[in-house]
Design an enzyme around this catalytic site. Structure first.
Site, PDB file in Angstrom:
ATOM      1  N   TYR A  11      14.945 -43.968 -68.262  1.00 22.51           N
ATOM      2  CA  TYR A  11      13.589 -44.040 -68.810  1.00 22.51           C
ATOM      3  C   TYR A  11      13.360 -43.010 -69.905  1.00 22.51           C
ATOM      4  O   TYR A  11      13.012 -43.360 -71.046  1.00 22.51           O
ATOM      5  CB  TYR A  11      12.561 -43.859 -67.681  1.00 22.51           C
ATOM      6  CG  TYR A  11      11.158 -43.633 -68.156  1.00 22.51           C
ATOM      7  CD1 TYR A  11      10.521 -44.544 -69.004  1.00 22.51           C
ATOM      8  CD2 TYR A  11      10.445 -42.503 -67.757  1.00 22.51           C
ATOM      9  CE1 TYR A  11       9.221 -44.332 -69.440  1.00 22.51           C
ATOM     10  CE2 TYR A  11       9.144 -42.291 -68.182  1.00 22.51           C
ATOM     11  CZ  TYR A  11       8.547 -43.197 -69.027  1.00 22.51           C
ATOM     12  OH  TYR A  11       7.258 -42.988 -69.464  1.00 22.51           O
TER      13      TYR A  11
ATOM     14  N   LYS B 169      13.040 -43.594 -74.010  1.00 26.44           N
ATOM     15  CA  LYS B 169      11.787 -43.215 -74.668  1.00 26.44           C
ATOM     16  C   LYS B 169      12.045 -42.204 -75.786  1.00 26.44           C
ATOM     17  O   LYS B 169      11.394 -42.249 -76.838  1.00 26.44           O
ATOM     18  CB  LYS B 169      10.806 -42.633 -73.646  1.00 26.44           C
ATOM     19  CG  LYS B 169      10.218 -43.662 -72.690  1.00 26.44           C
ATOM     20  CD  LYS B 169       9.384 -44.718 -73.376  1.00 26.44           C
ATOM     21  CE  LYS B 169       8.039 -44.190 -73.815  1.00 26.44           C
ATOM     22  NZ  LYS B 169       7.180 -45.251 -74.408  1.00 26.44           N
TER      23      LYS B 169
END
Length: 516
Positions: free
Chosen positions: A265, A269
């Site tokens: 994640y 990002k």
């Protein structure tokens, strides 16, 4: 005496005039702020997400004269986007204040102001197939807010790259086609910084930048190539769906750790931010990085939440008496921030950057620097809450909770698992073998749980032992601007949070009510 009277009058006049000028300045700031959103068209991706919903509700409440809100959402197999708009956004409890204010007229307001747009950010042109609608959006949009993301820490790497990395690029390219665009605001996460201790700065990422992992070179095209090649290998092997999913999850974690990030994640990002920095050209791009987002603090009412946030799984397991230990350094800072405060920061950042060349464009929205909350304090508050307000089980009986065993290091966690669970697993395996696999399902289930707990500990360990403090100098400058407009309506100052009151009286009861 006359001279004295004149001096007193003059000084009084001066004070009055100073206050009057200050009042006029604040009044002008208020008018300027609210006028900015009047007649503006805003495009929001990830519209069914937690922060996006709060944003939509607030805009309609404080500035119903906004021209249009285009909300990008993916149609599901069973629901159209229009159905999702009402069932997952408008008809939720979050909009009860608006419903009370507008009554039967709310439906008219929504039909006039809000447009559900079928699409997918992982596709070129965001998957918007309706050409006249797409061209209308390019003509009318003033502000783009990219709230779309996959937030699973161990998401499939192919999915995470498509949404969090190339999705950001597709949003950027779409925004460049908007002839009246003022600003593109991208919602990221403060944990892209991923320092283990010290002060994490509000600074952008450069393309190819890594965090000191094994690799010293990062290229998004190479990462995409890894994904495509691994998928082809699996397809050539006729791998089953579950095997492909597992392999893609493992690949994401491997690539993240290779470059110095703890999970898929935050890695993807970070790459999404790199894409925006590299290719933004003259477009104004603002990046807001929240920390751990929790239920609303005050706006539109306290305690609203949707979707299980990071601490809420722990909260529910604790309340149900299923949590026997907690992993984390009691002295570590748990950086929480209510969702409505994040949205307030977003609103002020949009106005600050839209019509002027504002100096900063990275904003950490969190609490660790100005109002730190210790991991041990959260543990104590959860215990105190469920002692006073016990969870009622399926049989209608209150669940008794005790203070959990605290494992304050990964070594203590590994020893705990090795002494508490692995011997039982070995005995179960032996019994299963001797009984001709009579306990096969039980053994597989127990092994899966131990592996899951170990995997979760590895993914979350960086955070529960973290000594990092997120710098919010840029964000505090925005808070000063918000104070000049309406400090209460646009508050995102973490110092205004009294943690015990917030967690005990707002967040925990709100999470139990709205989630479970």
């Amino acid at each position: 005496m006359a001279l004295l009277e004149i001096d007193l009058w003059s000084s009084g006049y001066s004070v009055i005039m100073d206050n009057f000028v200050g009042f006029v300045f604040v009044l002008q700031a208020c008018v300027w702020f609210f006028q900015f959103f009047e007649g503006k068209t805003i495009f929001i991706t990830g519209a069914t997400g937690f922060l996006a919903k709060i944003f939509v509700e607030k805009i309609l409440r404080i500035q119903p004269s906004v021209k249009k809100l285009f909300l990008l959402m993916r149609p599901s197999n069973s629901k159209s986007c229009s159905q999702r708009l009402y069932q997952e956004i408008i008809d939720t409890e979050l909009f009860k204040v608006l419903r009370e204010k507008w009554g039967a007229s709310l439906s008219f307001l929504i039909s006039e102001r809000v447009v559900a747009v079928p699409g997918d950010i992982s596709c070129e042109n965001l998957g918007i197939q309706n050409s006249p609608l797409r061209e209308q959006m390019w003509r009318e949009i003033d502000v783009v807010i990219n709230s779309a993301a996959t937030t699973r820490f161990d998401e499939r790497y192919d999915v995470a790259v498509d949404i969090n990395v190339f999705g950001a690029l597709h949003i950027l390219n779409f925004a460049k086609n908007c002839v009246n665009i003022k600003v593109l605001l991208h919602i990221s996460t403060a944990f892209v910084c991923s320092e283990e201790e010290g002060l994490a700065s509000e600074k952008p990422f450069d393309m190819r930048e890594t965090l000191g992992g094994v690799s010293s070179y990062l290229d998004i095209n190479i990462e995409k190539k890894f994904v495509d090649e691994r998928l082809r290998e699996l397809q050539n092997e006729n791998a089953r769906t579950e095997a492909i999913r597992s392999a893609m999850k493992d690949l994401g974690i491997q690539r993240a750790r290779l470059h110095g990030w703890p999970n898929t994640y935050v890695f993807t990002k970070a790459m999404g931010e790199m894409v925006l920095e590299q290719f933004k050209e003259k477009l104004k791009v603002v990046i807001v990085r929240p920390t751990i987002v929790t239920s609303t603090f005050k706006d539109p009412f306290p305690g609203w939440i949707r979707g299980v946030r990071t601490i809420d799984s722990f909260l529910v397991a604790y309340g149900k008496g299923k949590l026997k230990f907690v992993l984390g350094d009691p002295k570590s800072i748990l950086d929480l921030i209510p969702g409505d405060m994040v949205v307030n920061c977003i609103l002020v950042a949009i106005v600050a950057h839209a019509d002027q060349s504002y100096g900063h464009h990275i904003y950490h929205v969190g609490s660790s620097r100005r109002n730190p909350l210790k991991f041990s304090d959260v543990h104590e508050m959860f215990l105190s809450y469920f002692i006073k307000n016990p969870w009622v089980n399926d049989r209608g009986k209150p669940v008794r909770v005790n203070k959990c065993k605290v494992l304050s290091s990964m070594d203590s966690f590994n020893k705990y698992i090795a002494t508490r669970y692995l011997p039982f697993l070995k005995i179960l395996k032996l019994a299963n073998t001797l009984s001709c696999h009579h306990f096969e399902a039980t053994y597989i289930g127990a092994k899966r749980k131990v592996n899951l707990v170990t995997r979760l500990a590895e993914m979350y360990g960086r955070y529960v032992f973290s000594k990092v403090i997120f710098d919010d100098t840029n964000t505090q400058k925005l808070q000063v601007m918000a104070g000049e407009v309406d400090a209460e309506m646009f508050n995102f100052d973490p110092r205004s949070i009294q943690w015990k009151d917030y967690l005990m009286n707002i967040h925990i009861p709100g999470a139990i009510k709205h989630l479970f």
